[in-house]
Design a protein around this motif. Structure first.
Motif, PDB file in Angstrom:
ATOM      1  N   ALA A  80     -18.745  13.019  -8.418  1.00 62.62           N
ATOM      2  CA  ALA A  80     -18.310  13.137  -9.810  1.00 62.62           C
ATOM      3  C   ALA A  80     -17.581  11.880 -10.251  1.00 62.62           C
ATOM      4  O   ALA A  80     -17.700  11.449 -11.409  1.00 62.62           O
ATOM      5  N   ARG A  81     -16.825  11.261  -9.352  1.00 61.74           N
ATOM      6  CA  ARG A  81     -16.120  10.019  -9.701  1.00 61.74           C
ATOM      7  C   ARG A  81     -17.115   8.911 -10.009  1.00 61.74           C
ATOM      8  O   ARG A  81     -16.890   8.099 -10.910  1.00 61.74           O
ATOM      9  N   ASP A  82     -18.232   8.853  -9.265  1.00 62.33           N
ATOM     10  CA  ASP A  82     -19.268   7.865  -9.574  1.00 62.33           C
ATOM     11  C   ASP A  82     -19.825   8.098 -10.977  1.00 62.33           C
ATOM     12  O   ASP A  82     -20.126   7.139 -11.699  1.00 62.33           O
ATOM     13  N   ALA A  83     -19.979   9.375 -11.359  1.00 67.39           N
ATOM     14  CA  ALA A  83     -20.500   9.687 -12.690  1.00 67.39           C
ATOM     15  C   ALA A  83     -19.539   9.207 -13.771  1.00 67.39           C
ATOM     16  O   ALA A  83     -19.957   8.668 -14.803  1.00 67.39           O
ATOM     17  N   VAL A  84     -18.235   9.383 -13.544  1.00 68.28           N
ATOM     18  CA  VAL A  84     -17.240   8.900 -14.503  1.00 68.28           C
ATOM     19  C   VAL A  84     -17.322   7.382 -14.627  1.00 68.28           C
ATOM     20  O   VAL A  84     -17.291   6.823 -15.734  1.00 68.28           O
ATOM     21  N   THR A  85     -17.449   6.699 -13.489  1.00 68.24           N
ATOM     22  CA  THR A  85     -17.572   5.243 -13.509  1.00 68.24           C
ATOM     23  C   THR A  85     -18.806   4.806 -14.277  1.00 68.24           C
ATOM     24  O   THR A  85     -18.752   3.870 -15.090  1.00 68.24           O
ATOM     25  N   ALA A  86     -19.944   5.487 -14.031  1.00 67.12           N
ATOM     26  CA  ALA A  86     -21.194   5.129 -14.714  1.00 67.12           C
ATOM     27  C   ALA A  86     -21.056   5.293 -16.220  1.00 67.12           C
ATOM     28  O   ALA A  86     -21.498   4.431 -16.998  1.00 67.12           O
ATOM     29  N   VAL A  87     -20.434   6.394 -16.659  1.00 69.82           N
ATOM     30  CA  VAL A  87     -20.266   6.630 -18.097  1.00 69.82           C
ATOM     31  C   VAL A  87     -19.319   5.596 -18.705  1.00 69.82           C
ATOM     32  O   VAL A  87     -19.567   5.060 -19.791  1.00 69.82           O
ATOM     33  N   ALA A  88     -18.219   5.298 -18.010  1.00 72.54           N
ATOM     34  CA  ALA A  88     -17.260   4.321 -18.526  1.00 72.54           C
ATOM     35  C   ALA A  88     -17.911   2.946 -18.684  1.00 72.54           C
ATOM     36  O   ALA A  88     -17.718   2.253 -19.694  1.00 72.54           O
ATOM     37  N   LEU A  89     -18.698   2.531 -17.690  1.00 71.75           N
ATOM     38  CA  LEU A  89     -19.384   1.247 -17.780  1.00 71.75           C
ATOM     39  C   LEU A  89     -20.409   1.243 -18.915  1.00 71.75           C
ATOM     40  O   LEU A  89     -20.583   0.243 -19.613  1.00 71.75           O
ATOM     41  N   TYR A  90     -21.087   2.374 -19.102  1.00 71.23           N
ATOM     42  CA  TYR A  90     -22.094   2.451 -20.162  1.00 71.23           C
ATOM     43  C   TYR A  90     -21.442   2.387 -21.546  1.00 71.23           C
ATOM     44  O   TYR A  90     -21.947   1.703 -22.446  1.00 71.23           O
ATOM     45  N   LEU A  91     -20.329   3.077 -21.708  1.00 79.20           N
ATOM     46  CA  LEU A  91     -19.628   3.028 -22.988  1.00 79.20           C
ATOM     47  C   LEU A  91     -19.126   1.620 -23.279  1.00 79.20           C
ATOM     48  O   LEU A  91     -19.171   1.158 -24.423  1.00 79.20           O
ATOM     49  N   ARG A  92     -18.651   0.946 -22.243  1.00 78.24           N
ATOM     50  CA  ARG A  92     -18.213  -0.426 -22.440  1.00 78.24           C
ATOM     51  C   ARG A  92     -19.401  -1.305 -22.821  1.00 78.24           C
ATOM     52  O   ARG A  92     -19.289  -2.196 -23.670  1.00 78.24           O
ATOM     53  N   TRP A  93     -20.558  -1.067 -22.212  1.00 77.99           N
ATOM     54  CA  TRP A  93     -21.781  -1.803 -22.559  1.00 77.99           C
ATOM     55  C   TRP A  93     -22.172  -1.557 -24.019  1.00 77.99           C
ATOM     56  O   TRP A  93     -22.697  -2.456 -24.686  1.00 77.99           O
ATOM     57  N   LEU A  94     -21.889  -0.348 -24.521  1.00 77.38           N
ATOM     58  CA  LEU A  94     -22.190  -0.028 -25.915  1.00 77.38           C
ATOM     59  C   LEU A  94     -21.201  -0.662 -26.894  1.00 77.38           C
ATOM     60  O   LEU A  94     -21.438  -0.642 -28.099  1.00 77.38           O
ATOM     61  N   GLY A  95     -20.094  -1.202 -26.379  1.00 79.05           N
ATOM     62  CA  GLY A  95     -19.142  -1.866 -27.260  1.00 79.05           C
ATOM     63  C   GLY A  95     -17.786  -1.214 -27.343  1.00 79.05           C
ATOM     64  O   GLY A  95     -17.024  -1.493 -28.277  1.00 79.05           O
ATOM     65  N   TYR A  96     -17.428  -0.359 -26.369  1.00 85.26           N
ATOM     66  CA  TYR A  96     -16.118   0.303 -26.337  1.00 85.26           C
ATOM     67  C   TYR A  96     -15.375  -0.164 -25.086  1.00 85.26           C
ATOM     68  O   TYR A  96     -15.461   0.465 -24.025  1.00 85.26           O
ATOM     69  N   PRO A  97     -14.633  -1.284 -25.157  1.00 90.04           N
ATOM     70  CA  PRO A  97     -14.031  -1.876 -23.956  1.00 90.04           C
ATOM     71  C   PRO A  97     -12.833  -1.108 -23.401  1.00 90.04           C
ATOM     72  O   PRO A  97     -12.520  -1.231 -22.222  1.00 90.04           O
ATOM     73  N   ASP A  98     -12.156  -0.315 -24.246  1.00 84.18           N
ATOM     74  CA  ASP A  98     -10.892   0.303 -23.815  1.00 84.18           C
ATOM     75  C   ASP A  98     -11.090   1.760 -23.387  1.00 84.18           C
ATOM     76  O   ASP A  98     -10.353   2.640 -23.799  1.00 84.18           O
ATOM     77  N   VAL A  99     -12.082   2.012 -22.536  1.00 88.44           N
ATOM     78  CA  VAL A  99     -12.363   3.383 -22.099  1.00 88.44           C
ATOM     79  C   VAL A  99     -11.250   3.873 -21.174  1.00 88.44           C
ATOM     80  O   VAL A  99     -10.790   3.144 -20.293  1.00 88.44           O
ATOM     81  N   ARG A 100     -10.827   5.123 -21.356  1.00 92.50           N
ATOM     82  CA  ARG A 100      -9.751   5.718 -20.555  1.00 92.50           C
ATOM     83  C   ARG A 100      -9.995   7.224 -20.474  1.00 92.50           C
ATOM     84  O   ARG A 100     -10.871   7.759 -21.135  1.00 92.50           O
ATOM     85  N   ARG A 101      -9.206   7.889 -19.649  1.00 93.77           N
ATOM     86  CA  ARG A 101      -9.229   9.351 -19.631  1.00 93.77           C
ATOM     87  C   ARG A 101      -8.680   9.879 -20.950  1.00 93.77           C
ATOM     88  O   ARG A 101      -7.689   9.361 -21.467  1.00 93.77           O
ATOM     89  N   ALA A 102      -9.312  10.915 -21.482  1.00 92.95           N
ATOM     90  CA  ALA A 102      -8.860  11.486 -22.750  1.00 92.95           C
ATOM     91  C   ALA A 102      -7.523  12.192 -22.560  1.00 92.95           C
ATOM     92  O   ALA A 102      -7.259  12.789 -21.505  1.00 92.95           O
ATOM     93  N   ASP A 103      -6.678  12.109 -23.582  1.00 95.26           N
ATOM     94  CA  ASP A 103      -5.383  12.793 -23.527  1.00 95.26           C
ATOM     95  C   ASP A 103      -5.563  14.303 -23.534  1.00 95.26           C
ATOM     96  O   ASP A 103      -4.815  15.035 -22.882  1.00 95.26           O
ATOM     97  N   GLN A 104      -6.562  14.777 -24.270  1.00 92.20           N
ATOM     98  CA  GLN A 104      -6.825  16.217 -24.368  1.00 92.20           C
ATOM     99  C   GLN A 104      -7.940  16.593 -23.403  1.00 92.20           C
ATOM    100  O   GLN A 104      -9.052  16.088 -23.489  1.00 92.20           O
ATOM    101  N   ARG A 105      -7.652  17.493 -22.478  1.00 95.50           N
ATOM    102  CA  ARG A 105      -8.643  17.900 -21.485  1.00 95.50           C
ATOM    103  C   ARG A 105      -9.637  18.867 -22.122  1.00 95.50           C
ATOM    104  O   ARG A 105      -9.242  19.836 -22.773  1.00 95.50           O
ATOM    105  N   PRO A 106     -10.950  18.626 -21.970  1.00 93.98           N
ATOM    106  CA  PRO A 106     -11.941  19.517 -22.577  1.00 93.98           C
ATOM    107  C   PRO A 106     -12.003  20.852 -21.850  1.00 93.98           C
ATOM    108  O   PRO A 106     -11.541  20.976 -20.709  1.00 93.98           O
ATOM    109  N   PRO A 107     -12.596  21.897 -22.496  1.00 91.28           N
ATOM    110  CA  PRO A 107     -12.716  23.201 -21.841  1.00 91.28           C
ATOM    111  C   PRO A 107     -13.508  23.139 -20.542  1.00 91.28           C
ATOM    112  O   PRO A 107     -13.273  23.924 -19.625  1.00 91.28           O
ATOM    113  N   SER A 108     -14.451  22.207 -20.450  1.00 88.18           N
ATOM    114  CA  SER A 108     -15.211  22.008 -19.215  1.00 88.18           C
ATOM    115  C   SER A 108     -15.551  20.542 -19.090  1.00 88.18           C
ATOM    116  O   SER A 108     -15.525  19.796 -20.071  1.00 88.18           O
TER     117      SER A 108
END
Length: 230
Positions: A116-144
């Motif tokens: 699951a940690r690899d999946a988080v890394t993959a998504v963070a890198l992809y979002l940065r590739w899309l133009g969002y450099p400041d990716v972080r954990r969300a302050d509000q935890r989702p229901p799932s």
């Protein structure tokens, strides 16, 4: 390619040879974390977002971004975190002149997903590739799943084998409305048919992650998000 370093496990006498992985900057240049040679590795017992990431500067374009901190699994079961040198890379000496046309974006370089940690890394890198450099954990935890955020964006990742549901999509959309931000959903197991229909109605981009770490768009809003990325 970065030079290999010798790493001794603090929990047992084993020694390992480790080569830090090079990940692509938004400019396309490979960036490797500069390891502190001779420094002792640290056994990791608990993960936190700040400890899992390190800020590095690209040696080609000078861009500073957050990168996954290098880790190594020992045969004894310990997970080792390797010390990284402070960011002392000088900025590029040549500053290119402005261009009238935006240069083409380099191809995304995925990272394989095993946990699951690899999946988080993959998504963070992809979002940065899309133009969002400041990716972080969300302050509000989702229901799932796992929530991520960047300036002007909220994202959700479902790393389990459960397809995302209508409720998952609607909760993410409501959060984005509350925060006046765009939103995007990533799932390893895909989406229920009703969830896809609702996402199209709400214009929520949906992506599916395969085990290579390459997000694939599954609806029109996701295609538009890729086309609009910087």
């Amino acid at each position: 390619m970065a030079e290999p370093v010798r790493v001794r496990c603090p929990a047992c006498p084993r020694e390992h040879t480790y080569v830090p992985a090079a990940l692509p900057c938004a400019c396309g240049a490979p960036v490797s974390p500069p390891l502190v040679r001779g420094a002792a590795a640290e056994a990791v017992s608990d993960h936190t977002w700040d400890d899992d990431w390190v800020t590095l500067r690209c040696p080609v374009c000078g861009r500073r971004d957050r990168w996954p901190r290098p880790e190594l699994g020992c045969d004894c079961g310990a997970l080792l975190r390797l010390p990284v040198q402070d960011d002392q890379v000088p900025p590029p000496q040549h500053i290119p002149l402005p261009r009238t046309a935006t240069p083409p974006r380099p191809a995304f370089q995925p990272v394989a997903i095993r946990t699951a940690r690899d999946a988080v890394t993959a998504v963070a890198l992809y979002l940065r590739w899309l133009g969002y450099p400041d990716v972080r954990r969300a302050d509000q935890r989702p229901p799932s799943g796992i929530g991520l955020a960047a300036r002007g964006l909220v994202a959700q990742l479902e790393p389990s084998v459960r397809p995302a549901t209508v409720r998952d999509v609607e909760c993410l959309w409501l959060q984005s409305m509350t925060e006046s931000a765009a939103c995007v959903y990533f799932s390893l197991a895909g989406y229920a048919d009703a969830a896809r229909i609702r996402a199209d109605e709400l214009l929520v981009p949906l992506f599916v992650l395969d085990l290579t770490g390459e997000p694939q768009p599954v609806n029109s809003p996701a295609d538009e998000m890729i086309a609009g990325g910087t």
